[in-house]
Design an enzyme around this catalytic site. Structure first.
Site, PDB file in Angstrom:
ATOM      1  CG  HIS A 294      19.649  92.024   0.816  1.00  0.00           C
ATOM      2  ND1 HIS A 294      18.149  91.882   0.385  1.00  0.00           N
ATOM      3  CD2 HIS A 294      18.439  92.344   2.301  1.00  0.00           C
ATOM      4  CE1 HIS A 294      16.622  91.807   0.630  1.00  0.00           C
ATOM      5  NE2 HIS A 294      17.886  91.857   2.100  1.00  0.00           N
ATOM      6  CG  HIS A 333      17.168  86.163  -6.060  1.00  0.00           C
ATOM      7  ND1 HIS A 333      16.394  85.119  -5.467  1.00  0.00           N
ATOM      8  CD2 HIS A 333      16.577  87.330  -5.623  1.00  0.00           C
ATOM      9  CE1 HIS A 333      15.578  86.110  -4.423  1.00  0.00           C
ATOM     10  NE2 HIS A 333      16.060  87.507  -4.930  1.00  0.00           N
ATOM     11  CG  ASP A 389      17.890  95.074  -6.349  1.00  0.00           C
ATOM     12  OD1 ASP A 389      17.295  96.098  -6.487  1.00  0.00           O
ATOM     13  OD2 ASP A 389      18.338  94.560  -6.193  1.00  0.00           O
TER      14      ASP A 389
END
Ligand code: CMC
Length: 482
Positions: A294, A333, A389
């Site tokens: 996460h 994702h 990210d």
């Protein structure tokens, strides 16, 4: 459409529509016809907003003693656990909206604090409301001195996310009235305090790792500028943040502010549903975010880029990913099966930050890695694209943040999302304490053995760390690296 609900003889939920909404077979159009082949019984289950109620399946039983049918969904991959008006995502199309506003527009026009107001109260503030909101947040950035002492108690190399987790949880003990979650003022104050204090707690954790004195908030500075001051101020009497860095940080924080029912938000709602105080609920969110799948992913992206070392090693690395020896961190994702719109926006800001800080050589590796992965069938077939990210870690590294701080940088803005989701949950009449079911697959009705008669059935773990005796004089062992 006038609808009436009734139960059939075997308990199935029937929803009958009027003539307009009825199929030729006489069943309601917004319904699901189910035949239970174990019994031959037929059921009609109502469909609302593209969902069926899992509880409607409980009516489907093989006999009176049967508990009823349950839905099995271990990672909630296809289960809506709430209704929400906060964040809209279309994963296939790569769309993200906060309260209906496209994320790109908010990043161009708004500040993070305006967006926090939008998420929490549903509307962008007008000028007066914005002034008041900024005033409130700015005047709650200080923490009790005992929180400072609490941070001082951590080991010099404590992970800042562990420190943040503990200090957010500890806030509940400083504001015991926050347990009155039915009180509107208490709910509002808890939200203000958490958004205001999170940067302070984060900066204290960072300075603790460096052995530097903690810097108190500066009310003359804006939200991101004050954070930079608390992080980087040294002997200068006044820290002057670079406006380009302030803006880049603000945009990153807008992008990270909310993302509907992800792991940490689901944790906040789930823990909050027990009616615990909001600080404890948000601490659960911080804990969930700590995990490498996460919020910890951008830290892992940088470690991955370091391991790859040069663009020449990319083909071998990608082979390793395809052989499942490695994971391409910052890719993939649960929801986006297209380019994560947040990744696209961050990528645009990378160059701006490098203008101030100088270019990070890992950018070349990242850009080439992205290009090669997107050209590769393995990733295309699985709809794996860069996520938020993939590039954020490069910006954080340019700001000279150690990797351990990356997840903390995610937690600061996500606080407004957690608070918004927690507030929505407390006001939702459908909220009940979260309590999933299980499919029990263990033993039953075993004979109890007195301790002397028990055979060893489970081998305890062996090796380094199985039994840890802490000798404070010995200092950290090599295996204790962060
Ligand atoms: N690298 C290589 N293969 C991958 C990756 C990856 N990063 N992500 C998914 N896959 C493969 C996976 O092995 C599976 O292949 P197969 O069908 O052959 O077994 C397929 O793609 C589907 O993956 P999944 O595990 O079912 O997907 P998921 O929805 O359960 O996992 C995820 C989503 C984010 C946990 C995963 O993509 C992942 O671990 N990515 C790397 C970690 C990461 O970047 N996390 C940050 C997420 S964005 C920040 C946030 O919003 O929290």
């Amino acid at each position: 459409m006038a609808e009436q609900e009734q139960q059939d003889a075997s308990g199935g939920v029937l929803t009958r529509g009027d003539a307009e909404g009825v199929t030729p077979q006489g069943t309601a159009k917004d319904s699901l016809s189910v035949t239970d082949n174990r019994t031959g019984e037929q059921y009609e289950v109502e469909i609302t907003d593209g969902t069926v109620k899992a509880m409607d399946f409980r009516q489907m039983k093989v006999d009176e003693d049967d508990f009823g049918l349950m839905a099995y969904d271990p990672a909630f991959t296809n289960t809506a656990h709430c209704r929400s008006d906060i964040t809209y995502i279309d994963g296939e199309a790569g769309v993200l909206e906060y309260r209906g506003y496209p994320i790109g527009r908010l990043c161009e026009e708004s500040t993070y604090l305006e967006v926090a107001h939008l998420l929490i109260y549903g509307e962008l503030p007008n000028q007066d409301q914005l002034n008041e909101w900024i005033f409130e947040i700015t005047h709650h950035t200080f923490v009790h001195e005992n929180i400072k002492k609490f941070v001082e108690g951590f080991r010099y190399d404590a992970h800042p996310m562990g420190m943040l987790l503990a200090t957010v949880g500890a806030l509940s003990t400083f504001y015991p009235d926050a347990i009155n979650i039915d009180d509107e003022t208490e709910r509002h104050m808890a939200g203000v305090r958490m958004i205001a204090k999170m940067p302070t707690l984060a900066a204290f954790a960072y300075r603790h790792n460096l052995g530097l004195p903690y810097i108190y908030p500066d009310n003359d500075l804006g939200y991101p500028g004050n954070f930079l001051s608390m992080m980087y101020k040294m002997t200068e009497t006044k820290y002057e943040p670079d406006p380009r860095l302030e803006r880049a940080l603000d945009v990153l924080w807008i992008l990270h502010a909310d993302h509907e029912q992800n792991c940490s938000t689901a944790a906040v709602r789930s823990v909050g549903s027990s009616q615990v105080d909001p600080y404890s609920a948000v601490a659960a969110g911080v804990a969930a975010l700590y995990g490498p799948l996460h919020g910890g992913a951008n830290e892992q992206v940088l470690r991955m880029l370091e391991r790859i070392e040069t663009t020449d090693n990319i083909p071998d690395f990608l082979e390793g990913v395809k052989n499942r020896d490695e994971k391409l961190m910052g890719f993939g994702h649960r929801v986006y099966k297209n380019y994560d719109p947040r990744a696209e926006i961050i990528k645009k800001h990378v160059d701006e930050v490098f203008e101030v800080t100088g270019k990070n050589p890992k950018l070349d590796i990242a850009v080439e890695l992205e290009k090669r992965a997107l050209d590769d069938d393995y990733f295309a077939e699985r709809k794996l694209y860069p996520n938020v990210d993939f590039y954020s870690g490069l910006i954080y590294e340019a700001l000279q943040l150690p990797k351990d701080m990356f997840t903390v940088m995610f937690a600061i803005p996500r606080t407004s999302g957690w608070v918004a989701q927690w507030l929505e949950m407390t006001q939702d009449e459908e909220t009940k304490i979260a309590r999933p079911r299980q499919v029990y697959s263990g033993a039953r009705q075993r004979d109890y053995q007195p301790v002397a008669d028990r055979e060893q059935k489970v081998d305890p773990p062996t090796g380094v760390g199985a039994t840890t005796v802490i000798d404070p004089a010995a200092g950290p062992t090599p295996s204790e690296g962060r």
